[in-house]
Design a protein around this motif. Structure first.
Motif, PDB file in Angstrom:
ATOM      1  N   GLN A   7     -35.088 -31.305 -23.578  1.00  0.00           N
ATOM      2  CA  GLN A   7     -35.635 -31.214 -24.932  1.00  0.00           C
ATOM      3  C   GLN A   7     -36.286 -29.844 -25.095  1.00  0.00           C
ATOM      4  N   PRO A   8     -36.409 -29.335 -26.334  1.00  0.00           N
ATOM      5  CA  PRO A   8     -36.959 -27.982 -26.512  1.00  0.00           C
ATOM      6  C   PRO A   8     -38.456 -27.877 -26.270  1.00  0.00           C
ATOM      7  N   GLN A   9     -39.212 -28.945 -26.520  1.00  0.00           N
ATOM      8  CA  GLN A   9     -40.665 -28.897 -26.370  1.00  0.00           C
ATOM      9  C   GLN A   9     -41.082 -29.212 -24.946  1.00  0.00           C
ATOM     10  N   ASN A  10     -42.240 -28.737 -24.554  1.00  0.00           N
ATOM     11  CA  ASN A  10     -42.759 -29.002 -23.217  1.00  0.00           C
ATOM     12  C   ASN A  10     -43.021 -30.489 -23.006  1.00  0.00           C
ATOM     13  N   GLY A  11     -43.117 -30.860 -21.740  1.00  0.00           N
ATOM     14  CA  GLY A  11     -43.449 -32.233 -21.411  1.00  0.00           C
ATOM     15  C   GLY A  11     -42.218 -33.113 -21.285  1.00  0.00           C
ATOM     16  N   ARG A  12     -42.480 -34.399 -21.302  1.00  0.00           N
ATOM     17  CA  ARG A  12     -41.409 -35.395 -21.195  1.00  0.00           C
ATOM     18  C   ARG A  12     -41.515 -36.362 -22.361  1.00  0.00           C
ATOM     19  N   ALA A  13     -40.414 -37.028 -22.652  1.00  0.00           N
ATOM     20  CA  ALA A  13     -40.383 -38.017 -23.725  1.00  0.00           C
ATOM     21  C   ALA A  13     -39.394 -39.106 -23.356  1.00  0.00           C
ATOM     22  N   PRO A  14     -39.518 -40.292 -23.965  1.00  0.00           N
ATOM     23  CA  PRO A  14     -38.511 -41.336 -23.738  1.00  0.00           C
ATOM     24  C   PRO A  14     -37.129 -40.840 -24.134  1.00  0.00           C
ATOM     25  N   SER A  15     -36.117 -41.318 -23.453  1.00  0.00           N
ATOM     26  CA  SER A  15     -34.756 -40.843 -23.693  1.00  0.00           C
ATOM     27  C   SER A  15     -34.229 -41.280 -25.043  1.00  0.00           C
ATOM     28  N   LYS A  16     -33.553 -40.373 -25.720  1.00  0.00           N
ATOM     29  CA  LYS A  16     -32.867 -40.730 -26.967  1.00  0.00           C
ATOM     30  C   LYS A  16     -31.735 -41.713 -26.707  1.00  0.00           C
ATOM     31  N   ARG A  17     -31.296 -41.804 -25.446  1.00  0.00           N
ATOM     32  CA  ARG A  17     -30.197 -42.705 -25.080  1.00  0.00           C
ATOM     33  C   ARG A  17     -30.682 -44.090 -24.685  1.00  0.00           C
ATOM     34  N   GLY A  18     -31.988 -44.228 -24.471  1.00  0.00           N
ATOM     35  CA  GLY A  18     -32.520 -45.490 -24.004  1.00  0.00           C
ATOM     36  C   GLY A  18     -32.535 -45.613 -22.490  1.00  0.00           C
ATOM     37  N   THR A  19     -31.992 -44.632 -21.790  1.00  0.00           N
ATOM     38  CA  THR A  19     -31.944 -44.617 -20.324  1.00  0.00           C
ATOM     39  C   THR A  19     -32.237 -43.198 -19.855  1.00  0.00           C
ATOM     40  N   GLY A  20     -32.951 -43.059 -18.739  1.00  0.00           N
ATOM     41  CA  GLY A  20     -33.331 -41.725 -18.279  1.00  0.00           C
ATOM     42  C   GLY A  20     -34.538 -41.232 -19.057  1.00  0.00           C
ATOM     43  N   CYS A  21     -34.713 -39.908 -19.102  1.00  0.00           N
ATOM     44  CA  CYS A  21     -35.831 -39.325 -19.840  1.00  0.00           C
ATOM     45  C   CYS A  21     -35.396 -38.006 -20.462  1.00  0.00           C
ATOM     46  N   GLN A  22     -36.245 -37.469 -21.316  1.00  0.00           N
ATOM     47  CA  GLN A  22     -36.064 -36.113 -21.832  1.00  0.00           C
ATOM     48  C   GLN A  22     -37.133 -35.224 -21.208  1.00  0.00           C
ATOM     49  N   PHE A  23     -36.716 -34.010 -20.814  1.00  0.00           N
ATOM     50  CA  PHE A  23     -37.611 -33.115 -20.086  1.00  0.00           C
ATOM     51  C   PHE A  23     -37.628 -31.747 -20.751  1.00  0.00           C
ATOM     52  N   GLY A  24     -38.805 -31.128 -20.761  1.00  0.00           N
ATOM     53  CA  GLY A  24     -38.982 -29.851 -21.437  1.00  0.00           C
ATOM     54  C   GLY A  24     -38.896 -28.651 -20.524  1.00  0.00           C
ATOM     55  N   PRO A  25     -39.056 -27.432 -21.092  1.00  0.00           N
ATOM     56  CA  PRO A  25     -38.958 -26.191 -20.304  1.00  0.00           C
ATOM     57  C   PRO A  25     -39.960 -26.122 -19.162  1.00  0.00           C
ATOM     58  N   ASP A  26     -41.144 -26.681 -19.362  1.00  0.00           N
ATOM     59  CA  ASP A  26     -42.144 -26.651 -18.301  1.00  0.00           C
ATOM     60  C   ASP A  26     -41.737 -27.522 -17.117  1.00  0.00           C
ATOM     61  N   VAL A  27     -41.074 -28.636 -17.402  1.00  0.00           N
ATOM     62  CA  VAL A  27     -40.597 -29.509 -16.329  1.00  0.00           C
ATOM     63  C   VAL A  27     -39.511 -28.806 -15.521  1.00  0.00           C
ATOM     64  N   THR A  28     -38.603 -28.142 -16.239  1.00  0.00           N
ATOM     65  CA  THR A  28     -37.536 -27.401 -15.567  1.00  0.00           C
ATOM     66  C   THR A  28     -38.121 -26.293 -14.692  1.00  0.00           C
ATOM     67  N   LYS A  29     -39.057 -25.536 -15.257  1.00  0.00           N
ATOM     68  CA  LYS A  29     -39.668 -24.420 -14.508  1.00  0.00           C
ATOM     69  C   LYS A  29     -40.343 -24.918 -13.243  1.00  0.00           C
ATOM     70  N   ALA A  30     -41.106 -25.992 -13.342  1.00  0.00           N
ATOM     71  CA  ALA A  30     -41.822 -26.511 -12.181  1.00  0.00           C
ATOM     72  C   ALA A  30     -40.854 -27.014 -11.109  1.00  0.00           C
ATOM     73  N   PHE A  31     -39.784 -27.676 -11.534  1.00  0.00           N
ATOM     74  CA  PHE A  31     -38.794 -28.168 -10.571  1.00  0.00           C
ATOM     75  C   PHE A  31     -38.118 -27.015  -9.842  1.00  0.00           C
ATOM     76  N   LEU A  32     -37.760 -25.969 -10.570  1.00  0.00           N
ATOM     77  CA  LEU A  32     -37.096 -24.818  -9.956  1.00  0.00           C
ATOM     78  C   LEU A  32     -38.023 -24.106  -8.981  1.00  0.00           C
ATOM     79  N   GLU A  33     -39.272 -23.951  -9.361  1.00  0.00           N
ATOM     80  CA  GLU A  33     -40.232 -23.282  -8.468  1.00  0.00           C
ATOM     81  C   GLU A  33     -40.455 -24.100  -7.197  1.00  0.00           C
ATOM     82  N   LEU A  34     -40.569 -25.406  -7.354  1.00  0.00           N
ATOM     83  CA  LEU A  34     -40.796 -26.275  -6.203  1.00  0.00           C
ATOM     84  C   LEU A  34     -39.638 -26.196  -5.206  1.00  0.00           C
TER      85      LEU A  34
END
Length: 502
Positions: A394-421
């Motif tokens: 998703q374009p905004q930071n943070g996480r949100a419930p999935s538009k599909r009803g399964t999984g989640c939506q993740f923002g740029p900050d989540v991606t950045k933290a995962f890559l750094e880790l």
């Protein structure tokens, strides 16, 4: 009182009153109706995302009209946003508990996710209030059959029994008829000559002999069983590597990829990133082509599991029916066993992680977490395996419930933290239709690639694939249009399930 048109395609009208005490101005009421009418026109032209935007504008102006939510729910269904579709349908019912289309839409959203029991409750309500409605009765009966079938299969399954479908296959008992003129395995092995002949056979709508089909499935299952859930791939400094997204049974577009980018080989390696089947009605041809190349070039041809490599999706969206029509129900069940062993992700040169869906609802997920996932099962409803197959950015930071009803939506900050880790440069994922066949998001750190152009013969999108060179790992995008195919419509083998979701 605001009179609005009934659901798309229906000729009758219904009335929907705003609730007492609401202060919706007459101007807003009229403008909302205009937005709805424009959205309906866009929907009929299959421009679903634009229709969603206009339904949303209508709701902003007047949020007490059930049909606005129900129509937007239908558009969300068309764009595979099943979670949003469910929420809108539920809102329509909340506004008007007698609004039958709301129940239809909610049932369809549940069906799309394989939640058959929940769907049955809504179909049951419709048949109760409309006992003479033949369409409602048909949908209730078909959904009820599915629920009973699932319950029966669960009841007769014995977890202590370890015998698999693969164990029950007797290749020696299968004879090659004299009239068979297709490709043949050489000493039981896939060769380049076999693959060349196989693709020509499929282009001409021929069928691979069942003995060879079963042999390919058994061999590729054995291979995948030995792989980790996360596969590491090394790319030489001067070597090219290609990543493709969803194919979805569009065999002739798959052939176009090979025409544009060259056949797989030891010097032209590929990774296909899930959703090889379903929707398109040439899924059997796609999967045997991909599995054939996997056996021919096991260290230069890779395949990740997608959310459609699962029994529920295959039963709903056509693959299970296609295999039964072209081969047998036994083979359809064997495919399920094979899919359970597909790797969940690939890491390229320790710098780029490739998965079908996306990232996670929890922090601190590492590559080792992925590597040790027990994947030999149907996708769970939550957790890292589910999210690898289902999540979206998703374009905004943070996480949100999935538009599909399964999984989640993740923002740029989540991606950045995962890559750094995990000391990675960026991720590549698929799972979503994009107009240009790809999208670069999250400051260039999250790339989507989708390789099925004019998805379902309706979306008008381009397809794309990504090529990388080992020394810099910079993505290069190649886009292409859909090519002609025989006149067999998408989801031709989905049978009555398509009608249940309309």
């Amino acid at each position: 009182m605001v009179e609005v048109e009934k659901e798309l395609g229906d000729g009758e009208t219904i009335s929907s009153d705003t609730q007492e005490g609401d202060t919706v101005s007459q101007e807003n009421v009229e403008n909302a109706e205009k937005y709805k009418a424009e959205a309906n026109d866009l929907f009929k032209k299959q421009n679903y995302n634009a229709a969603i935007d206009l339904y949303t504008k209508a709701i902003v102006l007047n949020d007490k009209v059930a049909i606005y939510y129900a129509n937007r729910s239908f558009a969300y269904l068309k764009t595979e946003c099943f979670g949003y579709a469910f929420s809108d349908a539920s809102k329509a019912i909340e506004l008007d508990k007698t609004y039958i289309k709301g129940y239809y839409r909610r049932a369809a959203a549940n069906m799309s996710q394989g939640k058959f029991k929940e769907a049955l409750k809504d179909y049951e309500y419709v048949t109760r209030v409309r006992p003479t409605d033949k369409d409602a009765r048909m949908k209730y009966n078909e959904c009820n059959k599915i629920v009973k079938k699932i319950a029966f299969e669960k009841a007769i399954s014995v977890t202590a029994v370890t015998k698999t479908i693969a164990d029950s296959i007797n290749l020696d008992a299968m004879t090659i008829e004299n009239e068979y003129k297709g490709p043949e395995l050489e000493d039981g092995k896939v060769t380049l000559e076999f693959m060349t002949e196989l693709m020509e056979l499929f282009k001409n709508q021929g069928k691979l002999h069942r003995k060879y089909a079963y042999k390919i499935l058994l061999d590729v299952k054995t291979y995948f069983m030995e792989q980790s859930s996360l596969v590491d791939i090394k790319i030489g400094d001067e070597d090219k590597f290609t990543v493709c997204g969803d194919i979805h049974g569009q065999f002739y577009d798959l052939m176009n990829i090979f025409d544009l980018n060259g056949l797989p080989s030891t010097t032209n390696p590929y990774l296909f990133n899930g959703d090889f089947v379903d929707r398109g009605s040439f899924s059997v041809e796609c999967i045997f082509t991909l599995f054939g190349f996997k056996l021919l070039y096991p260290n230069h041809f890779y395949m990740s599991r997608g959310n459609h490599e699962s029994i529920t999706m295959n039963q709903i969206y056509g693959f299970y029916g296609e295999v039964k029509a072209k081969y047998t129900a036994q083979m359809a069940d064997l495919f399920t066993e094979v899919y359970n062993w597909l790797p969940l992700a690939h890491c390229l040169n320790d710098r780029v992680l490739v998965m079908h869906g996306g990232l996670f609802s929890q922090d601190n997920v590492t590559l080792e977490t992925i590597r040790t996932i027990d994947r030999n099962r149907q996708p769970p409803e939550d957790g890292p395996m589910c999210e690898l197959l289902w999540s979206d950015p998703q374009p905004q930071n943070g996480r949100a419930p999935s538009k599909r009803g399964t999984g989640c939506q993740f923002g740029p900050d989540v991606t950045k933290a995962f890559l750094e880790l995990n000391k990675l440069d960026y991720i590549i994922r698929s799972h979503e239709v994009k107009n240009d066949g790809y999208e670069v998001a999250h400051d260039g750190k999250c790339i989507t690639v989708f390789s099925a152009p004019n998805y379902c013969d309706t979306m008008g999108n381009k397809g794309a694939y990504i090529t990388l060179i080992g020394k810099d790992m910079k993505p290069k995008f190649t886009t292409y249009e859909a090519v002609p195919h025989p006149k067999i419509q998408p989801m031709a083998y989905a049978y009555n399930l398509v009608n249940l979701m309309s």
